[in-house]
Design a protein around this motif. Structure first.
Motif, PDB file in Angstrom:
ATOM      1  N   ASP A 151       2.553  -5.566   7.619  1.00 49.99           N
ATOM      2  CA  ASP A 151       1.676  -6.728   7.770  1.00 49.99           C
ATOM      3  C   ASP A 151       0.321  -6.339   8.346  1.00 49.99           C
ATOM      4  O   ASP A 151      -0.697  -6.981   8.057  1.00 49.99           O
ATOM      5  N   SER A 152       0.304  -5.286   9.165  1.00 51.13           N
ATOM      6  CA  SER A 152      -0.938  -4.866   9.829  1.00 51.13           C
ATOM      7  C   SER A 152      -1.732  -3.851   9.015  1.00 51.13           C
ATOM      8  O   SER A 152      -2.805  -3.426   9.447  1.00 51.13           O
ATOM      9  N   GLY A 153      -1.191  -3.440   7.862  1.00 53.85           N
ATOM     10  CA  GLY A 153      -1.918  -2.484   7.022  1.00 53.85           C
ATOM     11  C   GLY A 153      -1.877  -1.062   7.524  1.00 53.85           C
ATOM     12  O   GLY A 153      -2.744  -0.253   7.189  1.00 53.85           O
ATOM     13  N   ILE A 154      -0.883  -0.721   8.328  1.00 58.41           N
ATOM     14  CA  ILE A 154      -0.773   0.642   8.857  1.00 58.41           C
ATOM     15  C   ILE A 154       0.571   1.253   8.441  1.00 58.41           C
ATOM     16  O   ILE A 154       1.241   1.929   9.235  1.00 58.41           O
ATOM     17  N   PHE A 155       0.952   1.009   7.210  1.00 56.43           N
ATOM     18  CA  PHE A 155       2.258   1.470   6.750  1.00 56.43           C
ATOM     19  C   PHE A 155       2.349   2.995   6.712  1.00 56.43           C
ATOM     20  O   PHE A 155       3.450   3.547   6.685  1.00 56.43           O
ATOM     21  N   HIS A 156       1.204   3.664   6.741  1.00 57.28           N
ATOM     22  CA  HIS A 156       1.233   5.126   6.727  1.00 57.28           C
ATOM     23  C   HIS A 156       1.874   5.695   7.992  1.00 57.28           C
ATOM     24  O   HIS A 156       2.198   6.884   8.045  1.00 57.28           O
TER      25      HIS A 156
END
Length: 282
Positions: free
Chosen positions: A258-263
């Motif tokens: 959800d925060s765009g930090i899936f890396h």
């Protein structure tokens, strides 16, 4: 049979005449040529027999796992009507086109991403297209995208066995496919549908990943099987394929998506998948 058929027995086709038909002995290939500026070693399709099993989550996790191993990785978001990959990696903006083709956007950890959401002014606008149009876009993502040098390109396919999975199987030179499922009573039928489609299309099944496998208690660490006991080992054994991982329900991973930090997601449970992917030979 249509009058303009290339079959020598057009108009009088029967079982015996079809035995030596050129279209049978030399079947037409539907493979699309890659973009001239793309050099991709392995193309991996990620599919599921039904929706709601976290296929995009698994696709993204596999990509992160291989990127963490030092490989050059890309994700083709072929789930055209339900794209989620760009948001998971915090990638936004519109793709730029050059004379060579479309330039994919890149995540913070170097994963190249192409998605229909990166081609639209409003990423929240619905994609209301019929199957042939959607399938055409998937082909464009392959032959009009400048992927450059990649070790692995993961293709996030929509669920089921419809137009887009068929297009991916026929048009892209898949090295293999990974089937995503969940621990429910329907898992046998779901996995077998996806497996049988891949085998029918002569695509190797690298293995199965079970998502939502368990919930780990934050206090005692006990594994709680919210959706029932896993059946994936017996089903995979019946089909003769490997279990590549059993992923837990983890609110931390959902928050990262959800925060765009899936890396930054933890991919330890996919160590078996990493070994299988590293073991592929060209």
């Amino acid at each position: 049979m249509p009058e303009n058929s290339s079959c020598a027995s057009a108009g009088s086709c029967n079982k015996s005449s079809c035995e030596d038909c050129p279209s049978k002995t030399n079947p037409k290939s539907f493979l699309e040529a890659p973009n001239a500026a793309s050099h991709i070693k392995y193309v991996i399709g990620v599919m599921s027999g039904k929706g709601g099993v976290g296929k995009s989550f698994v696709t993204a996790s596999l990509a992160v796992a291989m990127a963490n191993q030092g490989y050059k990785v890309g994700i083709m978001d072929a789930d055209i009507t339900g794209p989620s990959i760009p948001k998971m990696f915090g990638v936004s903006g519109e793709v730029v086109g050059t004379e060579e083709g479309m330039i994919p956007l890149t995540s913070e950890n170097g994963i190249k991403i192409m998605s229909v959401n990166l081609l639209m002014e409003d990423p929240e606008a619905p994609v209301i297209w019929r199957g042939p149009v959607v399938a055409g876009v998937v082909k464009q993502f392959w032959n009009e995208t400048v992927w450059g040098d990649l070790d692995y390109l993961f293709v996030d396919m929509p669920p089921g066995t419809g137009d887009v999975p068929l297009t991916v199987f026929q048009s892209l030179p898949l090295s293999g496919t990974v089937i995503v499922t969940s621990p429910q009573d329907l898992v046998s039928m779901i996995v077998k549908k996806a497996y049988n489609m891949a085998i029918t299309m002569n695509i190797p099944v690298l293995g199965v990943v079970e998502n939502f496998s368990y919930l780990k208690c934050p206090d005692c660490g006990k594994k709680i099987t919210l959706f029932g006991e896993s059946k994936i080992d017996s089903i995979a054994g019946e089909l003769g394929v490997a279990v590549l991982g059993k992923l837990p329900l983890d609110s931390a991973n959902a928050a990262k998506a959800d925060s765009g930090i899936f890396h930054t997601v933890n991919t330890d449970e996919l160590s078996a998948a990493v070994d299988v992917l590293k073991g592929l030979t060209e």
